[in-house]
Design an enzyme around this catalytic site. Structure first.
Site, PDB file in Angstrom:
ATOM      1  N   ASP A  55      -6.856 -14.154   2.061  1.00  0.00           N
ATOM      2  CA  ASP A  55      -7.909 -13.385   2.727  1.00  0.00           C
ATOM      3  C   ASP A  55      -8.799 -12.655   1.729  1.00  0.00           C
ATOM      4  O   ASP A  55      -8.386 -12.337   0.615  1.00  0.00           O
ATOM      5  CB  ASP A  55      -7.296 -12.351   3.697  1.00  0.00           C
ATOM      6  CG  ASP A  55      -6.336 -11.397   2.988  1.00  0.00           C
ATOM      7  OD1 ASP A  55      -5.578 -11.871   2.112  1.00  0.00           O
ATOM      8  OD2 ASP A  55      -6.355 -10.201   3.293  1.00  0.00           O
ATOM      9  N   GLU A  56     -10.013 -12.411   2.173  1.00  0.00           N
ATOM     10  CA  GLU A  56     -10.950 -11.493   1.525  1.00  0.00           C
ATOM     11  C   GLU A  56     -11.105 -11.722   0.018  1.00  0.00           C
ATOM     12  O   GLU A  56     -11.145 -10.767  -0.752  1.00  0.00           O
ATOM     13  CB  GLU A  56     -10.513 -10.037   1.783  1.00  0.00           C
ATOM     14  CG  GLU A  56     -10.498  -9.692   3.251  1.00  0.00           C
ATOM     15  CD  GLU A  56     -10.060  -8.254   3.533  1.00  0.00           C
ATOM     16  OE1 GLU A  56     -10.742  -7.611   4.330  1.00  0.00           O
ATOM     17  OE2 GLU A  56      -9.050  -7.805   2.974  1.00  0.00           O
ATOM     18  N   GLU A  89      -2.243   1.228   4.284  1.00  0.00           N
ATOM     19  CA  GLU A  89      -3.071   2.224   3.582  1.00  0.00           C
ATOM     20  C   GLU A  89      -2.818   3.636   4.095  1.00  0.00           C
ATOM     21  O   GLU A  89      -2.735   4.593   3.338  1.00  0.00           O
ATOM     22  CB  GLU A  89      -4.566   1.898   3.741  1.00  0.00           C
ATOM     23  CG  GLU A  89      -5.039   0.689   2.961  1.00  0.00           C
ATOM     24  CD  GLU A  89      -4.962  -0.597   3.767  1.00  0.00           C
ATOM     25  OE1 GLU A  89      -4.123  -0.687   4.686  1.00  0.00           O
ATOM     26  OE2 GLU A  89      -5.746  -1.520   3.476  1.00  0.00           O
ATOM     27  N   ARG A 148       0.841  -1.210   0.000  1.00  0.00           N
ATOM     28  CA  ARG A 148       0.000   0.000   0.000  1.00  0.00           C
ATOM     29  C   ARG A 148       0.865   1.246   0.000  1.00  0.00           C
ATOM     30  O   ARG A 148       0.522   2.258  -0.597  1.00  0.00           O
ATOM     31  CB  ARG A 148      -0.947  -0.019   1.189  1.00  0.00           C
ATOM     32  CG  ARG A 148      -2.239  -0.786   0.952  1.00  0.00           C
ATOM     33  CD  ARG A 148      -2.039  -2.234   0.509  1.00  0.00           C
ATOM     34  NE  ARG A 148      -3.268  -2.956   0.354  1.00  0.00           N
ATOM     35  CZ  ARG A 148      -3.851  -3.685   1.316  1.00  0.00           C
ATOM     36  NH1 ARG A 148      -3.263  -3.824   2.496  1.00  0.00           N
ATOM     37  NH2 ARG A 148      -4.984  -4.296   1.090  1.00  0.00           N
ATOM     38  N   ASP A 196       0.070  -6.791  -3.017  1.00  0.00           N
ATOM     39  CA  ASP A 196      -1.351  -6.606  -2.771  1.00  0.00           C
ATOM     40  C   ASP A 196      -1.897  -5.883  -3.988  1.00  0.00           C
ATOM     41  O   ASP A 196      -1.176  -5.702  -4.984  1.00  0.00           O
ATOM     42  CB  ASP A 196      -1.588  -5.814  -1.464  1.00  0.00           C
ATOM     43  CG  ASP A 196      -2.868  -6.256  -0.765  1.00  0.00           C
ATOM     44  OD1 ASP A 196      -3.941  -6.139  -1.385  1.00  0.00           O
ATOM     45  OD2 ASP A 196      -2.803  -6.737   0.385  1.00  0.00           O
ATOM     46  N   TRP A 251      -0.706  -2.745   8.509  1.00  0.00           N
ATOM     47  CA  TRP A 251      -1.182  -2.527   7.136  1.00  0.00           C
ATOM     48  C   TRP A 251      -0.877  -1.097   6.737  1.00  0.00           C
ATOM     49  O   TRP A 251      -0.835  -0.194   7.582  1.00  0.00           O
ATOM     50  CB  TRP A 251      -2.689  -2.819   7.051  1.00  0.00           C
ATOM     51  CG  TRP A 251      -2.977  -4.248   7.366  1.00  0.00           C
ATOM     52  CD1 TRP A 251      -3.456  -4.752   8.540  1.00  0.00           C
ATOM     53  CD2 TRP A 251      -2.750  -5.385   6.512  1.00  0.00           C
ATOM     54  NE1 TRP A 251      -3.552  -6.120   8.459  1.00  0.00           N
ATOM     55  CE2 TRP A 251      -3.131  -6.530   7.237  1.00  0.00           C
ATOM     56  CE3 TRP A 251      -2.276  -5.536   5.213  1.00  0.00           C
ATOM     57  CZ2 TRP A 251      -3.036  -7.819   6.697  1.00  0.00           C
ATOM     58  CZ3 TRP A 251      -2.186  -6.813   4.673  1.00  0.00           C
ATOM     59  CH2 TRP A 251      -2.567  -7.942   5.414  1.00  0.00           C
ATOM     60  N   HIS A 284      -6.625 -10.051  -3.764  1.00  0.00           N
ATOM     61  CA  HIS A 284      -5.662  -8.995  -3.397  1.00  0.00           C
ATOM     62  C   HIS A 284      -4.487  -8.999  -4.383  1.00  0.00           C
ATOM     63  O   HIS A 284      -3.327  -8.943  -3.987  1.00  0.00           O
ATOM     64  CB  HIS A 284      -5.159  -9.190  -1.957  1.00  0.00           C
ATOM     65  CG  HIS A 284      -6.101  -8.631  -0.934  1.00  0.00           C
ATOM     66  ND1 HIS A 284      -6.421  -7.294  -0.871  1.00  0.00           N
ATOM     67  CD2 HIS A 284      -6.799  -9.228   0.074  1.00  0.00           C
ATOM     68  CE1 HIS A 284      -7.277  -7.092   0.137  1.00  0.00           C
ATOM     69  NE2 HIS A 284      -7.531  -8.242   0.719  1.00  0.00           N
ATOM     70  N   TYR A 295      -3.793  -5.240  15.390  1.00  0.00           N
ATOM     71  CA  TYR A 295      -3.777  -4.445  14.158  1.00  0.00           C
ATOM     72  C   TYR A 295      -3.227  -3.053  14.459  1.00  0.00           C
ATOM     73  O   TYR A 295      -3.930  -2.170  14.936  1.00  0.00           O
ATOM     74  CB  TYR A 295      -5.177  -4.414  13.531  1.00  0.00           C
ATOM     75  CG  TYR A 295      -5.330  -5.546  12.522  1.00  0.00           C
ATOM     76  CD1 TYR A 295      -4.910  -6.833  12.868  1.00  0.00           C
ATOM     77  CD2 TYR A 295      -5.831  -5.337  11.249  1.00  0.00           C
ATOM     78  CE1 TYR A 295      -5.004  -7.872  11.951  1.00  0.00           C
ATOM     79  CE2 TYR A 295      -5.925  -6.375  10.330  1.00  0.00           C
ATOM     80  CZ  TYR A 295      -5.501  -7.634  10.686  1.00  0.00           C
ATOM     81  OH  TYR A 295      -5.584  -8.655   9.779  1.00  0.00           O
ATOM     82  N   PHE A 296      -1.958  -2.890  14.122  1.00  0.00           N
ATOM     83  CA  PHE A 296      -1.283  -1.649  14.482  1.00  0.00           C
ATOM     84  C   PHE A 296      -1.564  -0.510  13.493  1.00  0.00           C
ATOM     85  O   PHE A 296      -1.017   0.569  13.615  1.00  0.00           O
ATOM     86  CB  PHE A 296       0.224  -1.890  14.636  1.00  0.00           C
ATOM     87  CG  PHE A 296       0.610  -2.602  15.907  1.00  0.00           C
ATOM     88  CD1 PHE A 296      -0.348  -3.155  16.744  1.00  0.00           C
ATOM     89  CD2 PHE A 296       1.946  -2.712  16.280  1.00  0.00           C
ATOM     90  CE1 PHE A 296       0.003  -3.815  17.921  1.00  0.00           C
ATOM     91  CE2 PHE A 296       2.316  -3.357  17.462  1.00  0.00           C
ATOM     92  CZ  PHE A 296       1.341  -3.917  18.279  1.00  0.00           C
ATOM     93  N   ASP A 297      -2.428  -0.783  12.506  1.00  0.00           N
ATOM     94  CA  ASP A 297      -2.886   0.328  11.667  1.00  0.00           C
ATOM     95  C   ASP A 297      -4.086   1.011  12.320  1.00  0.00           C
ATOM     96  O   ASP A 297      -4.531   2.054  11.855  1.00  0.00           O
ATOM     97  CB  ASP A 297      -3.233  -0.135  10.240  1.00  0.00           C
ATOM     98  CG  ASP A 297      -4.229  -1.285  10.194  1.00  0.00           C
ATOM     99  OD1 ASP A 297      -4.332  -2.064  11.174  1.00  0.00           O
ATOM    100  OD2 ASP A 297      -4.910  -1.432   9.159  1.00  0.00           O
TER     101      ASP A 297
END
Ligand code: ACM
Ligand code: ZN
Length: 762
Positions: free
Chosen positions: A324-325, A468, A156, A185, A466, A260, A416-418
């Site tokens: 994932d996803e 973004e 990202r 990704d 992540w 992804h 989740y450190f984002d």
């Protein structure tokens, strides 16, 4: 006292009476000639050289291991119960002794030794220090988990290789041993693959829309240059893998499949179901339906070629295949994918995903490696030898462990450190969520519902960053630390040795070490929190200030000035009988150590009055209903703070009864703009007043002029500035929802949200 400083907290540490002073003449002695020992000795010497300027001599003394006033490193299998990463360390006036069964143990002994020095030891260059004296101590230590991980998303936003080296050093200092490298990704491919040059020529680059909010970035237009991105060459990756190995860190590369993968498909559209064309998205797209075609054998051959090169570069056991996803809409439409489902006798698309992962697992296993994937790989049936990385809570991990599969825990709830680490009104833009330091610390990777045998399948845990909302290395450090410091104790320290109060006490010195290393850690945990209680009926306001860190002092002011060391010390709830601005900050040893928080409280004329709503707010965001609109507590940029009334697609239509005819000079309603969360200001706000509740007169119709693309979340008060005071009893506020997300938004066409809080009447 000093013994208690070490993070992560050792299994056992006992202070000793005598201490040791390092001099330039202190030798590093190795118990025998051994490459692992030699490497440990050289590593220690380099740290000491950097920290103190002393160039210590390294000697192997197999015959006469005279150790007086020396640093002795011993490899000896004397402590099998300490395992491959355990160690013993002893410091007293006769010297420093470290022993372990394996070089990794010595490496961790050295990490502990670093923390016996004063923080200045971690400076980037040697500094003059009167005497490098280490306190006497005896440490016996080993980790709780074998997988002590950190994941960095470099797709990202690409991070230069220099930062990867830093991350590896920070991880080593925290005794973490698994670096999960999210190398690809939708928004970018980051690893050179010899056989497929399009991956680095095309898939690694996107149009630069960095000035826009992640979720408001238009796709690449024909003729536009893709200039933003980057990748790591094979040579760079080899160097990084070697450097990690020297720090006993295994790198787990991740190659995402079956979804992804838009960036890859932009270069090789023939492996998708539709054939494309695709461009590399410069920001968020949702849902993303781009996917590898599972009905096409050439897709598997292509992925096998990539994995072959990946396995050449990364010697570690685990290969992460994402999983994932995956949105399976294209698989439903694709004749090849449907033919595969029939030919293999599969029950639908979930089983097709399972077929996909199993086929890849056979390939990986045949080359002596193990497959790991996100917990969606459970859907449709888990591949026989797969390890599950549980991110949607720990449920997937529990299910996998119960069926005899290994798992790594990395749930969004704690890892989740984002996510935000503090009140969003004081934090840089993040993806959402709320994971403060103490929440990370409280994480327990092994659910107590597992039997002992099942629990043995929990390899450990990791934090995920992540990318973004993480545009560069400084920001990455801000999101990582000190939360990664807390996580290190989650994965290293024995369960019964974990203790938040003790940790937070040790943290102060640890932060000084991070300061010396130049780490841009967040001070969010040092910021006080407020809890305002308003007893409107009796017109009393009570403010509770708190901190998760017990050793911090909170000072505050009520006159709008910045809190200083001489400002009142917070001890009991602050009671107010009037409107006020409260400012507060954290202090330690007479110094302000946090940012300033501010609460503006106004006992206005509508406070506590009766409000009826034509449309109820969403049950997810009631904000206390009508009463919440006049309780004097204001919503912040955090749309989940409990103050906001959220309306999905609906308008706000509120009627306030002031109870008696009242002179009103100003009416203002507050609204939230938080575009990334699909929350927009109203298209118009109408204010009406009445004396009898039947005949209303419009006093203002306003249209907010904030650009809906505005990236930051903002709270906007929209006041009806009255020309002159009016005598009224009833006030009606109607705010029109824009109904749908704009077409440039990633939620285009979906319901837009309107968030309202506090109708202030003066
Ligand atoms: C994930 O957060 N999509 C694994
Ligand atoms: Zn297909």
């Amino acid at each position: 006292m000093t013994a208690s400083r070490i993070i992560p907290r050792p299994l056992e540490s006992v202070p000793l009476a005598s201490d040791f002073t390092l001099t330039p003449a202190t030798p590093i002695l190795l118990s025998r000639a051994d490459p692992g020992l030699k490497q440990a000795g050289e590593y220690l010497a380099s740290l000491i050289k950097k920290g103190t300027g002393y160039a210590l001599a390294i000697e192997s003394r197999t015959e006469d291991p005279r150790q007086d006033r020396a640093i002795l490193l011993t490899l000896a299998d004397t402590d099998p119960e300490l395992g491959p990463e355990g160690y013993r360390l002893r410091v007293d006036s006769t010297g420093i002794r470290m022993s372990a069964a394996q070089p990794a143990g010595l490496f961790y002994a050295i990490q502990t030794l670093r923390q016996l020095f004063p923080p200045e030891f971690e400076s980037s260059g040697p500094i003059r220090y009167s005497a490098w004296t280490l306190p006497g101590i005896r440490v016996t230590d080993k980790p709780r988990y074998a997988w002590r991980g950190f994941m960095l998303d470099v797709s990202r936003h690409f991070h230069p290789k220099e930062f990867i080296y830093k991350v590896l050093n920070y991880m080593a200092f925290h005794k973490l041993n698994t670096f999960h490298w999210h190398l690809c990704d939708d928004q970018g491919w980051r690893i050179e693959i010899r056989k497929y040059p399009g991956l680095t020529e095309k898939a690694a680059w996107r149009v630069d829309r960095e000035h826009l909010h992640w979720n408001a970035r238009p796709a690449q237009k024909p003729g536009e240059q893709a200039t933003y991105g980057g990748f790591y060459t094979r040579e760079e990756i080899r160097d990084i893998v070697r450097y990690a190995g020297e720090r006993f860190i295994t790198i787990v590369p991740e190659i995402e499949m079956p979804a992804h993968t838009t960036a890859l498909l932009a270069a090789y559209p023939q492996f998708s179901c539709t054939g494309g064309p695709f461009t590399v998205p410069p920001g968020g797209v949702w849902p993303i339906t781009d996917i590898f075609c599972a009905g096409n054998d050439s897709t598997f051959l292509f992925l096998q070629d990539i994995l072959t090169e990946v396995m050449e570069l990364f010697p570690g056991t685990f290969i992460h295949i994402g999983g994932d996803e995956a949105n399976k809409a294209e698989w439903k439409r694709c004749s090849k994918c449907q033919a595969r489902i029939r030919a293999e006798g599969l029950q639908g698309e979930d089983e097709l995903q399972s077929y996909f992962i199993k086929r890849i697992e056979r390939f990986i296993n045949a080359r002596g490696r193990r497959l790991i994937g996100w917990d969606e790989i459970l859907e449709g049936g888990l591949a026989p030898n797969a390890t599950v990385m549980s991110w949607r809570g720990v449920r997937g991990g529990i299910e996998a462990a119960r069926s005899g599969h290994d798992v790594v825990m990395s749930p969004t709830s704690h890892c989740y450190f984002d996510y935000y680490q503090g009140d969003p009104q004081y934090e840089p833009l993040a993806i959402g969520g709320h994971i403060p330091l103490e929440k990370v610390y409280a994480f327990e990777p092994t659910p107590d519902t597992l039997t002992l045998a099942q629990a043995a399948h929990v390899l450990g845990a990791q934090a995920n960053l992540w990318g973004e909302y993480v545009p560069g290395p400084d920001h990455a450090e801000y999101m990582m630390f000190p939360r990664l410091t807390a996580l290190s104790e989650v994965v290293w320290t024995a369960k019964d040795r974990k203790d938040w109060n003790d940790f937070s006490n040790r943290l102060w010195v640890f932060l000084k070490r991070l300061d010396r290393m130049g780490v841009n850690y967040a001070r969010s945990a040092l910021r006080p929190e407020t809890d305002v209680k308003a007893d409107i009926t009796n017109r009393r306001i009570s403010i509770v200030l708190s901190s998760a860190l017990p050793d911090m002092k909170i000072r505050y002011t009520l006159d709008g000035s910045e809190p200083r060391p001489g400002s009142p010390l917070y001890e009991n709830p602050v009671e107010l009988e009037n409107s006020a601005v409260l400012k507060a900050a954290g202090f330690r040893e007479g110094t302000r150590i946090s940012g300033v928080i501010s609460e503006s409280l106004k006992l206005h004329k509508a406070a506590g009055k009766k409000v009826s709503l034509k449309n109820p707010p969403s049950s997810r965001y009631t904000g206390g209903g009508g009463r919440g609109l006049v309780n004097i507590l204001r919503g912040t940029v955090n749309h989940r703070d409990g103050h906001w009334l959220g309306f999905e697609g609906d308008d706000l239509d509120a009627l306030i009864d002031l109870g008696e005819v009242t002179t009103v000079r100003r009416i203002a309603a507050g609204f939230l703009h938080s575009m990334g969360s699909w929350i927009f200001l109203p298209v118009s706000v109408e204010y009406e007043v009445s004396l009898d509740g039947e005949n209303f007169r419009t006093v203002a119709v306003l249209e907010p002029d904030l650009d809906p693309k505005h990236s930051e979340s903002v709270v906007q008060e929209i006041p009806a500035g009255l020309e002159e005071p009016v005598e009224v009893r009833y006030i009606r506020v109607r705010a029109r929802n824009r109904k749908t997300c704009p077409d440039w938004h990633r939620g285009a066409g979906g319901n837009a949200w309107l968030f309202a809080d506090e109708i202030v009447v003066e």
